[in-house]
Design an enzyme around this catalytic site. Structure first.
Site, PDB file in Angstrom:
ATOM      1  N   ASP A  79      32.259  34.545   7.734  1.00 43.81           N
ATOM      2  CA  ASP A  79      31.510  35.179   8.821  1.00 43.81           C
ATOM      3  C   ASP A  79      32.202  36.422   9.351  1.00 43.81           C
ATOM      4  OD1 ASP A  79      29.566  32.895  10.950  1.00 43.81           O
ATOM      5  OD2 ASP A  79      29.010  34.454   9.528  1.00 43.81           O
ATOM      6  N   ILE A  82      30.921  39.398   7.555  1.00 39.72           N
ATOM      7  CA  ILE A  82      29.477  39.620   7.562  1.00 39.72           C
ATOM      8  C   ILE A  82      29.109  40.217   8.918  1.00 39.72           C
ATOM      9  CG2 ILE A  82      27.202  38.560   7.435  1.00 39.72           C
ATOM     10  CD1 ILE A  82      28.327  36.335   5.813  1.00 39.72           C
ATOM     11  N   HIS A 164       9.869  46.521   9.042  1.00 38.76           N
ATOM     12  CA  HIS A 164       8.671  47.277   8.698  1.00 38.76           C
ATOM     13  C   HIS A 164       9.092  48.675   8.278  1.00 38.76           C
ATOM     14  CE1 HIS A 164       5.721  44.367   9.970  1.00 38.76           C
ATOM     15  NE2 HIS A 164       6.427  44.146  11.055  1.00 38.76           N
ATOM     16  N   CYS A 206       7.833  47.405   3.435  1.00 39.39           N
ATOM     17  CA  CYS A 206       6.767  48.115   2.741  1.00 39.39           C
ATOM     18  C   CYS A 206       7.312  49.449   2.246  1.00 39.39           C
ATOM     19  CB  CYS A 206       5.587  48.375   3.692  1.00 39.39           C
ATOM     20  SG  CYS A 206       4.886  46.856   4.340  1.00 39.39           S
TER      21      CYS A 206
END
Lengths: 386, 508
Positions: A79, A82, A164, A206
């Site tokens: 951890d 990270i 997004h 996307c």
């Protein structure tokens, strides 16, 4: 020219050793031309979407973290190496019917949040500025250690982003974007500051591949979930949580990584050959022109595994006041670890350089707004910041 | 293994005597809920004030000790809560800081205000890193220095100290805050009462909170939560989904105490102290699984003490420029109660002090005589307002205090990403002061000193949501697109007209 006898002896020893079994072949493997020469692994996992209905983006990032972190038996990046950035809190969200838990499949099999998790950047702290400062190392003075990317020139960095996105941008917090140019420049700054050995960039959003098309620094391997002009699709929803819980692409990657462990020799090619447009409903792609090694020789564990250098010592290490390093084992060896060298005032942490975030090329919306604000002549202190 | 532990403790005794105590109190509440209060206390005995010793710790967490030392924090109180504490039903909370969100206040040793501010920045960032909370955001927009509330709980060590208090009402509490919290304990989550801290159970509780308190060599970590048991007869397993696997061997005392009138406990508790049935984990059998049964449907008789004063605060008025703040303080006792009311409002909510209006019950007269003393720091962007009146509440009465305020219209860059939600206003805090004698005196350096026995009781109001007018955030984009289009059309046509030659072409 006389060759020293020591060198003769050494080459003879090597020649003898070369005919040995697995140890020799492992040594040969180590020095193989396409082996990675990194010494430590870091991962930066970013989920850039806010609001409850973007549960799946948080689940994407947490799924990646669980794969990287879950027990030493598996892939094993600790951890502390990270950096997890979650733009919203879904586990303890008031809308979560299962508080403290985040699931990535319908039927709620595995809880990704668990009992032992550290989120380094949470909520409003996940901004484009914070992200770029994290990558480039130009964090504000006083930034704690857990929020710094302490990589060096022998670190292999895995950068995973989800959210997004669109053509050449990824949306942060639903009100600002990071453009592909900004990202490319930030990575170039990392390269110039020797902050990575090799970078593996993975993005699930996307039109994700547009994010990696602007990279121009060496040693980058990039992969994305969809091409320009097409969406990446969510996979399944859980009826009781009420929202989509995982995306197709990340689910494919995580499922494949389930089969690997610390010692597996699975290569990047094995992962990329799993990409199936029919299954994930988008054309996932790879960019490897900036990557020096062939993909069929590059192991997954070069980026997904924690490198642990373990040295087995027979004698007990005593850290007594005399300063002796190795001493014979004694019956009071348990007591020795309590005596530490006196610690006075703590050494103040190195301040990160706080400077302008350099934009080498590319004109972005965020810089336009910054310019407008500067024109308005405002003192920056009342502007919203996390 | 025990002799290894005694060698460890002996080694520790050479440097500093440390002591770790843990305690869990489960109390049945009138509405059927169960209040759980965990306390983990690490005491540095014979510690010099100010942590100026070599930090050879065995039980005390070194990371936190180094942070406290490096930033000169003599007293620290951090609370991370979620939910609403119901004072009427549940009484006074065992940990008084029940403000929703994050609350951090500390007394920092510093030569002057500049050094105190520098240390405050470093301190809150260091704590943010330790507890995975956004405490780095407690900047000058949210930090205040109340003059009368939040006095030190124990006398501070020598040297000039300054108070810094800040709240973050919108902060979430989740497992990532609990993980480092448990890592500060000697036995972590593997033995002792900390094994019962199940994040899934804890974060489903209607009210839950973690707090960290450091005063003069004593570090107290506390968790308080109000659980909803699935049935009237509950057990540790049905309430928390955990049982205690073993005792924490480094704990000097480890007690599980259950307060539930008319209940039958299984296994039998070791002692009964004033109605609290206690288990001593040092002598219990493991895994410890406690079951509570109510054999007879008894009328609930146990009621926790409620604070002397109850507080209710609301915003009135919906218009941007004609808002109001309404504060109701109810004194349920038969004698006069003196309270200090602390209101910190962000800079964009401007309070008008001259519009203060104090009334008692239905009496229409202005009662400014109830206002004993007032401390007021006006807002100066980005610094917030700090308003601290000391009021004298008549017995058995409700005192209503009203202010007019104005909400600012912010620039579009000053709004947070979810601007439509509004802004959380920090909760008001009422500190119940002792009666008039002994009076307030001025200490050396002009500080206000109260003669107190123990920390005074604090009552928190709910956080309010201030709805500020939000602009249309798409307008910058719209304006740029529109003007670019117009300029392009205009320039294109003018350029064509000026540079193109129009000739008549023969059709064949």
């Amino acid at each position: 020219m006389r060759i020293p006898s020591a060198l003769w002896a050494l080459s003879l020893a090597l020649a003898v050793a070369a005919h040995d079994g697995p140890a020799a072949s492992a040594a040969r493997d180590f020095f193989a031309p396409y082996a990675s020469n990194h010494t430590n692994n870091w991962a930066v996992l970013v989920s850039s979407s806010r609001y409850w209905f973007n549960y799946r983006h948080m689940a994407n990032a947490l799924g990646m973290r669980v794969t990287l972190y879950r027990t030493v038996k598996r892939l094993g990046i600790p951890d502390s190496n990270i950096i997890l950035m979650l733009a919203d809190d879904v586990a303890c969200n008031a809308r979560n019917g299962y508080p403290g838990a985040v699931y990535a499949n319908a039927g709620r099999g595995l809880d990704l949040y668990g009992d032992n998790i550290e989120v380094d950047y949470r909520g409003y702290e996940v901004t484009v500025e914070a992200f770029i400062r994290l990558l480039t190392g130009r964090v504000p003075a006083g930034t704690p250690r857990s929020k710094r990317l302490l990589t060096d020139d022998r670190s292999n960095v895995f950068l995973y982003m989800t959210g997004h996105g669109g053509n050449d941008f990824l949306k942060f917090q639903d009100n600002e974007e990071i453009s592909a140019y900004d990202l490319a420049d930030a990575v170039e700054t990392m390269w110039q500051k020797k902050r990575y050995n090799e970078l593996f960039f993975m993005v699930d959003s996307c039109q994700a591949s547009s994010l990696y098309t602007k990279f121009y620094s060496p040693n980058i391997l990039a992969t994305a979930s969809s091409q320009v002009g097409e969406n990446s699709w969510a996979r399944e929803r859980d009826q009781d949580i009420g929202v989509f819980v995982i995306d197709h692409y990340t689910h494919l990657v995580l499922e494949f990584l389930e089969q690997t462990n610390k010692t597996s020799h699975t290569t990047m090619n094995d992962l990329f050959s799993q990409y199936d447009p029919v299954r994930i409903k988008s054309n996932a792609s790879v960019r490897s022109d900036l990557f020096p090694r062939p993909l069929d020789r590059t192991r997954l564990t070069d980026f997904f595994g924690g490198v642990a250098q373990a040295e087995v010592v027979d004698a007990a290490l005593g850290m007594g006041s005399g300063g002796s390093t190795l001493s014979a084992p004694s019956s009071s060896e348990d007591a020795s670890w309590t005596e530490r060298p006196p610690v006075g005032r703590t050494v103040p942490e190195e301040d990160g350089e706080e400077g302008e975030v350099v934009q080498v090329k590319g004109f972005t919306m965020s810089s336009a707004i910054a310019g407008l604000v500067a024109l308005a002549g405002l003192a920056g202190s009342t502007l919203w910041h996390p | 293994m025990r002799w290894h532990i005694s060698i460890l403790l002996y080694g520790a005794a050479q440097a500093l005597a440390e002591r770790f105590d843990e305690r869990l109190e489960l109390t049945a509440l009138p509405d059927g809920k169960v209040l759980g209060h965990w306390t983990f206390t690490t005491t540095l005995q014979n510690a010099e004030p100010g942590l100026n010793h070599a930090q050879h710790y065995t039980l005390f967490p070194l990371g936190l000790g180094q942070i406290l030392n490096a930033h000169g924090a003599s007293e620290l109180h951090l609370a991370l809560n979620a939910g609403q504490w119901d004072y009427k039903l549940w009484g006074s909370p065992p940990e008084p800081s029940v403000a929703s969100g994050a609350e951090l206040w500390t007394w920092i040793r510093a030569r002057n205000t500049t050094q105190a501010d520098e240390r405050w920045v470093g301190f809150r960032n260091a704590l943010a890193g330790v507890f995975c909370a956004s405490l780095g955001s407690l900047d000058n927009q949210r930090t205040t220095t109340p003059a009368l509330s939040f006095r030190p709980s124990v006398p501070l060590p020598a040297g000039k100290h300054e108070l810094r208090h800040a709240t973050l009402p919108a902060e979430h509490v989740c497992t990532e805050n609990l993980t480092p919290f448990i890592k500060l304990l000697p036995c972590k989550a593997s033995a002792g009462l900390a094994t019962l801290l199940n994040p899934h159970a804890l974060f489903s509780a209607p009210f839950h909170g973690l707090s960290v308190h450091y005063t003069q060599g004593v570090l107290r970590l506390a968790v308080q939560a109000v659980f909803t048991p699935p049935r009237q007869d509950w057990s540790l397993h049905t309430l928390l989904d955990r049982s205690v696997p073993s005792a924490c061997t480094v704990a000097s005392s480890s007690t599980l105490s259950i307060v539930a009138a008319g209940a039958q406990l299984d296994p039998e508790p070791s002692t009964d102290v004033n109605g609290a049935l206690q288990y001593d984990l040092a002598s219990a059998s493991f895994p410890l699984e406690v079951t509570i049964r109510h054999p007879v449907d008894t009328v609930f008789s146990h009621r926790r003490l409620t604070p002397a004063v109850s507080l209710r605060r609301t915003m009135t008025g919906s218009a941007q420029y004609a808002g109001g703040l309404l504060v109701q303080l109810e004194n349920a006792r038969n004698d006069t109660v003196r309270v200090s009311y602390l209101e910190t409002l962000p800079w964009f909510v401007t309070l008008y002090l001259h519009t203060i209006d104090i009334r008692v019950d239905e009496d229409p007269r202005q009662r400014l005589d109830l206002l004993e003393r007032l401390s007021y720091v006006p807002p100066r962007a980005p610094a917030p307002t700090t308003l601290e009146p000391i009021l004298r509440l008549p017995p058995m009465s409700r005192v209503t205090m009203r202010f007019q305020l104005e909400r600012a219209f912010l620039l579009y860059t000053q709004h947070p990403p979810d601007a439509q939600r509004g802004w959380d206003l920090p909760p008001a805090v009422v500190t119940i002061l002792p009666p008039s004698s002994p009076p307030i005196t001025s200490g050396p350096g002009g500080q206000v000193v109260f003669a107190l026995q123990g920390p005074p009781e604090r009552v928190y109001a709910k956080t309010l949501l201030a709805d500020l007018a939000t602009p249309d955030f798409s307008m910058p984009y719209n304006v740029i697109i529109m003007s670019s289009t117009l300029v392009a059309l205009l320039f294109g046509n003018v350029f064509n007209l000026m540079t193109r030659a129009f000739v008549i072409v023969n059709a064949q």
